[in-house]
Design a protein around this motif. Structure first.
Motif, PDB file in Angstrom:
ATOM      1  N   ARG A 123      27.096  24.568 -17.654  1.00 31.70           N
ATOM      2  CA  ARG A 123      27.944  23.153 -17.315  1.00 31.70           C
ATOM      3  C   ARG A 123      27.602  22.965 -16.659  1.00 31.70           C
ATOM      4  O   ARG A 123      27.978  21.491 -16.219  1.00 31.70           O
ATOM      5  N   MET A 124      26.390  23.168 -15.211  1.00 32.97           N
ATOM      6  CA  MET A 124      26.003  22.283 -13.917  1.00 32.97           C
ATOM      7  C   MET A 124      25.153  21.380 -14.613  1.00 32.97           C
ATOM      8  O   MET A 124      24.328  20.783 -13.866  1.00 32.97           O
ATOM      9  N   ASN A 125      24.605  22.333 -15.666  1.00 30.84           N
ATOM     10  CA  ASN A 125      23.695  21.393 -16.084  1.00 30.84           C
ATOM     11  C   ASN A 125      21.825  22.375 -15.266  1.00 30.84           C
ATOM     12  O   ASN A 125      21.127  21.025 -14.804  1.00 30.84           O
ATOM     13  N   HIS A 126      22.364  22.948 -15.137  1.00 34.62           N
ATOM     14  CA  HIS A 126      20.988  23.686 -14.112  1.00 34.62           C
ATOM     15  C   HIS A 126      20.269  24.541 -14.746  1.00 34.62           C
ATOM     16  O   HIS A 126      20.270  25.576 -14.275  1.00 34.62           O
ATOM     17  N   GLN A 127      19.065  23.945 -14.801  1.00 35.84           N
ATOM     18  CA  GLN A 127      17.892  25.466 -15.698  1.00 35.84           C
ATOM     19  C   GLN A 127      17.530  26.180 -14.635  1.00 35.84           C
ATOM     20  O   GLN A 127      17.598  27.233 -15.401  1.00 35.84           O
ATOM     21  N   ASP A 128      17.288  26.303 -13.724  1.00 33.29           N
ATOM     22  CA  ASP A 128      16.756  27.239 -12.786  1.00 33.29           C
ATOM     23  C   ASP A 128      18.005  28.100 -12.846  1.00 33.29           C
ATOM     24  O   ASP A 128      17.667  28.848 -12.832  1.00 33.29           O
ATOM     25  N   GLY A 129      19.246  27.593 -12.354  1.00 28.55           N
ATOM     26  CA  GLY A 129      20.303  28.329 -12.321  1.00 28.55           C
ATOM     27  C   GLY A 129      20.109  29.711 -13.396  1.00 28.55           C
ATOM     28  O   GLY A 129      20.436  30.685 -13.716  1.00 28.55           O
ATOM     29  N   VAL A 130      20.454  29.192 -14.884  1.00 23.03           N
ATOM     30  CA  VAL A 130      20.858  29.854 -16.139  1.00 23.03           C
ATOM     31  C   VAL A 130      19.473  30.324 -16.396  1.00 23.03           C
ATOM     32  O   VAL A 130      19.646  31.856 -16.183  1.00 23.03           O
ATOM     33  N   LEU A 131      17.859  30.515 -15.662  1.00 22.50           N
ATOM     34  CA  LEU A 131      16.791  31.283 -15.871  1.00 22.50           C
ATOM     35  C   LEU A 131      16.898  32.195 -15.513  1.00 22.50           C
ATOM     36  O   LEU A 131      16.498  33.855 -15.387  1.00 22.50           O
ATOM     37  N   ALA A 132      17.615  31.889 -13.553  1.00 26.60           N
ATOM     38  CA  ALA A 132      17.718  33.125 -12.469  1.00 26.60           C
ATOM     39  C   ALA A 132      18.911  34.174 -13.115  1.00 26.60           C
ATOM     40  O   ALA A 132      18.978  35.146 -13.340  1.00 26.60           O
ATOM     41  N   SER A 133      20.130  33.616 -13.828  1.00 28.55           N
ATOM     42  CA  SER A 133      21.014  34.413 -13.822  1.00 28.55           C
ATOM     43  C   SER A 133      21.099  35.446 -15.563  1.00 28.55           C
ATOM     44  O   SER A 133      21.163  36.024 -15.159  1.00 28.55           O
ATOM     45  N   GLU A 134      20.021  34.838 -16.511  1.00 25.74           N
ATOM     46  CA  GLU A 134      18.949  35.379 -16.713  1.00 25.74           C
ATOM     47  C   GLU A 134      18.492  36.927 -16.876  1.00 25.74           C
ATOM     48  O   GLU A 134      18.305  38.034 -17.416  1.00 25.74           O
ATOM     49  N   HIS A 135      17.786  36.532 -15.112  1.00 26.37           N
ATOM     50  CA  HIS A 135      16.785  37.375 -15.111  1.00 26.37           C
ATOM     51  C   HIS A 135      17.125  37.937 -14.342  1.00 26.37           C
ATOM     52  O   HIS A 135      17.198  39.417 -14.066  1.00 26.37           O
ATOM     53  N   MET A 136      18.509  37.534 -13.703  1.00 28.32           N
ATOM     54  CA  MET A 136      19.030  38.951 -12.858  1.00 28.32           C
ATOM     55  C   MET A 136      20.164  39.596 -14.049  1.00 28.32           C
ATOM     56  O   MET A 136      20.424  40.887 -14.001  1.00 28.32           O
ATOM     57  N   LEU A 137      20.449  39.546 -14.931  1.00 30.51           N
ATOM     58  CA  LEU A 137      21.393  40.187 -15.707  1.00 30.51           C
ATOM     59  C   LEU A 137      20.602  40.976 -16.431  1.00 30.51           C
ATOM     60  O   LEU A 137      21.063  42.421 -16.492  1.00 30.51           O
ATOM     61  N   ARG A 138      19.443  40.847 -16.856  1.00 31.97           N
ATOM     62  CA  ARG A 138      17.968  41.818 -17.310  1.00 31.97           C
ATOM     63  C   ARG A 138      17.995  42.891 -16.347  1.00 31.97           C
ATOM     64  O   ARG A 138      18.322  44.160 -16.298  1.00 31.97           O
ATOM     65  N   LEU A 139      18.111  42.662 -14.990  1.00 25.61           N
ATOM     66  CA  LEU A 139      17.441  43.561 -13.749  1.00 25.61           C
ATOM     67  C   LEU A 139      18.537  44.485 -13.394  1.00 25.61           C
ATOM     68  O   LEU A 139      18.470  45.534 -13.775  1.00 25.61           O
ATOM     69  N   ALA A 140      19.925  43.545 -13.582  1.00 26.20           N
ATOM     70  CA  ALA A 140      20.839  44.125 -13.568  1.00 26.20           C
ATOM     71  C   ALA A 140      21.268  45.419 -14.717  1.00 26.20           C
ATOM     72  O   ALA A 140      21.515  46.237 -13.893  1.00 26.20           O
ATOM     73  N   GLU A 141      21.532  45.277 -15.976  1.00 26.18           N
ATOM     74  CA  GLU A 141      20.886  46.912 -17.197  1.00 26.18           C
ATOM     75  C   GLU A 141      20.518  47.219 -16.695  1.00 26.18           C
ATOM     76  O   GLU A 141      20.232  48.420 -16.770  1.00 26.18           O
ATOM     77  N   GLU A 142      18.793  46.939 -16.425  1.00 22.23           N
ATOM     78  CA  GLU A 142      18.336  47.830 -15.892  1.00 22.23           C
ATOM     79  C   GLU A 142      18.526  49.095 -15.089  1.00 22.23           C
ATOM     80  O   GLU A 142      18.867  50.107 -15.183  1.00 22.23           O
ATOM     81  N   ARG A 143      19.415  48.485 -13.919  1.00 26.97           N
ATOM     82  CA  ARG A 143      19.875  48.924 -13.118  1.00 26.97           C
ATOM     83  C   ARG A 143      20.253  50.445 -12.891  1.00 26.97           C
ATOM     84  O   ARG A 143      20.906  50.957 -12.856  1.00 26.97           O
ATOM     85  N   LEU A 144      21.318  49.603 -14.246  1.00 32.02           N
ATOM     86  CA  LEU A 144      22.862  50.475 -14.908  1.00 32.02           C
ATOM     87  C   LEU A 144      22.163  51.432 -15.211  1.00 32.02           C
ATOM     88  O   LEU A 144      23.064  52.815 -15.530  1.00 32.02           O
ATOM     89  N   LEU A 145      21.920  51.307 -16.332  1.00 30.08           N
ATOM     90  CA  LEU A 145      20.651  52.176 -17.531  1.00 30.08           C
ATOM     91  C   LEU A 145      20.352  53.578 -16.359  1.00 30.08           C
ATOM     92  O   LEU A 145      20.756  54.270 -16.966  1.00 30.08           O
ATOM     93  N   LYS A 146      19.741  52.652 -15.339  1.00 31.64           N
ATOM     94  CA  LYS A 146      19.436  53.975 -14.721  1.00 31.64           C
ATOM     95  C   LYS A 146      20.301  54.925 -13.475  1.00 31.64           C
ATOM     96  O   LYS A 146      19.945  55.905 -13.273  1.00 31.64           O
ATOM     97  N   GLY A 147      21.500  54.488 -13.580  1.00 32.30           N
ATOM     98  CA  GLY A 147      22.301  55.154 -13.361  1.00 32.30           C
ATOM     99  C   GLY A 147      22.821  54.903 -12.219  1.00 32.30           C
ATOM    100  O   GLY A 147      23.745  55.745 -11.432  1.00 32.30           O
TER     101      GLY A 147
END
Length: 327
Positions: A303-327
């Motif tokens: 909504r803020m048209n902040h592309q770096d933020g969008v990409l960083a959020s997607e990267h954090m989401l992938r990392l978080a899902e990996e961490r959660l899958l590892k338990g």
């Protein structure tokens, strides 16, 4: 048994105490059988520590008395100031989260009720609050924002994701905090989400309000609209936003501008809490809230048209899902 609990049982003729999970604070909760009410809750607040006074009990009582005429909050049946002990009505176990999960077809109706509560917080409860009260004297200022950002950096980024936040985000949050500090003129609940709203009959009851303070008009709206525990439909989201916009008399653009700032800060604050609960307290039931909050974060940047933020959020989401899958 805690001697204070035993004295409460004897004093108010209560029986069958059952410990409840409680909230994130130091309070202890017990469901008890009451001779007239059927059931009630005994709440034990922390006592003073050596050399340190704990005012949370008296602040809770003062806030409850202030809110009660306008906002439905738990009724205090009896109290014992010496023991820092309250006998409170039992609202049951149905949070708004549970109600929505069991009856998703009611979502719009409950969103409309919650939207009205938001107008009460930002409207009458703000206008009626004397400036010298303890809850209006503490505010979301730079030191408070910095504390929450430091907490997020440590507990979510470094401990959970095991990486540092990007430098541009550090600079951006300085600007967000500075802007939100100038907007801190309203009474805010401070933790207004679907687990802190109880369904009692056809009404919503607000709990866990003891950290109320002065903040931006959209802070509580951000907490609920971008809730870590529930994904509102678009129609329900509009039902949450519209009443507050009408109460404030702001344009849609002005409301969304501030709402994005509040939501960005609130989401990062929540991620710090979830990181701490997962890493240090091993409370796995907070795990689903992390991906949901990161998806909210991505939406804020979109909504803020902040592309770096969008990409960083997607990267954090992938990392978080990996961490959660590892338990």
């Amino acid at each position: 048994m805690d001697p204070r609990l035993q004295r409460a049982l004897d004093r108010w003729e209560l029986t069958g105490p059952q410990a409840l999970a409680g909230d994130a604070g130091a309070r202890q909760y017990f469901r008890v059988a009451h001779p007239q009410l059927g059931t009630a809750l005994v709440v034990l607040h922390p006592l003073d520590a050596p050399g340190k006074t704990d005012d949370s009990y008296f602040e809770f009582r003062a806030l409850q008395a202030y809110l009660d005429p306008l906002l439905r909050v738990p009724t205090i049946v009896s109290s014992d100031d010496a023991d820092r002990c309250l006998l409170v009505e039992d609202l049951g176990d149905t949070t708004l989260e549970r109600r929505l999960m069991e009856h998703p077809e009611e979502e719009l109706a409950w969103a409309q009720k919650a939207g009205w509560l938001l107008t009460t917080l930002a409207g009458p409860l703000t206008l009626g609050a004397p400036g010298h009260t303890f809850f209006m004297s503490r505010s979301f200022d730079q030191p408070k924002f910095q504390f929450e950002w430091d907490y997020c950096r440590q507990n979510f980024f470094q401990d959970f994701l095991q990486k540092d936040p990007p430098r541009w985000l550090e600079r951006m949050m300085d600007e967000v905090h500075a802007s939100l500090e100038t907007r801190a003129h309203f009474f805010v609940h401070r933790d207004f989400h679907v687990r802190n709203l109880m369904v009692h009959g056809d009404r919503l009851v607000a709990i866990d309000f003891q950290d109320a303070r002065r903040g931006a008009a959209t802070y509580d709206l951000a907490s609920l609209r971008y809730d870590a525990y529930w994904d509102w439909s678009r129609e329900a989201g509009r039902a949450l936003v519209a009443p507050l916009q009408a109460e404030l008399g702001w344009s849609h653009e002005a409301l969304l501008e501030e709402l994005n700032l509040s939501a960005l800060q609130r989401s990062l604050k929540a991620l710090g809490t979830f990181g701490h609960q997962l890493v240090h307290r091993k409370k796995a039931h907070f795990a689903p809230a992390v991906p949901r909050t990161l998806r909210h974060l991505r939406g804020h940047f979109q909504r803020m048209n902040h592309q770096d933020g969008v990409l960083a959020s997607e990267h954090m989401l992938r990392l978080a899902e990996e961490r959660l899958l590892k338990g």
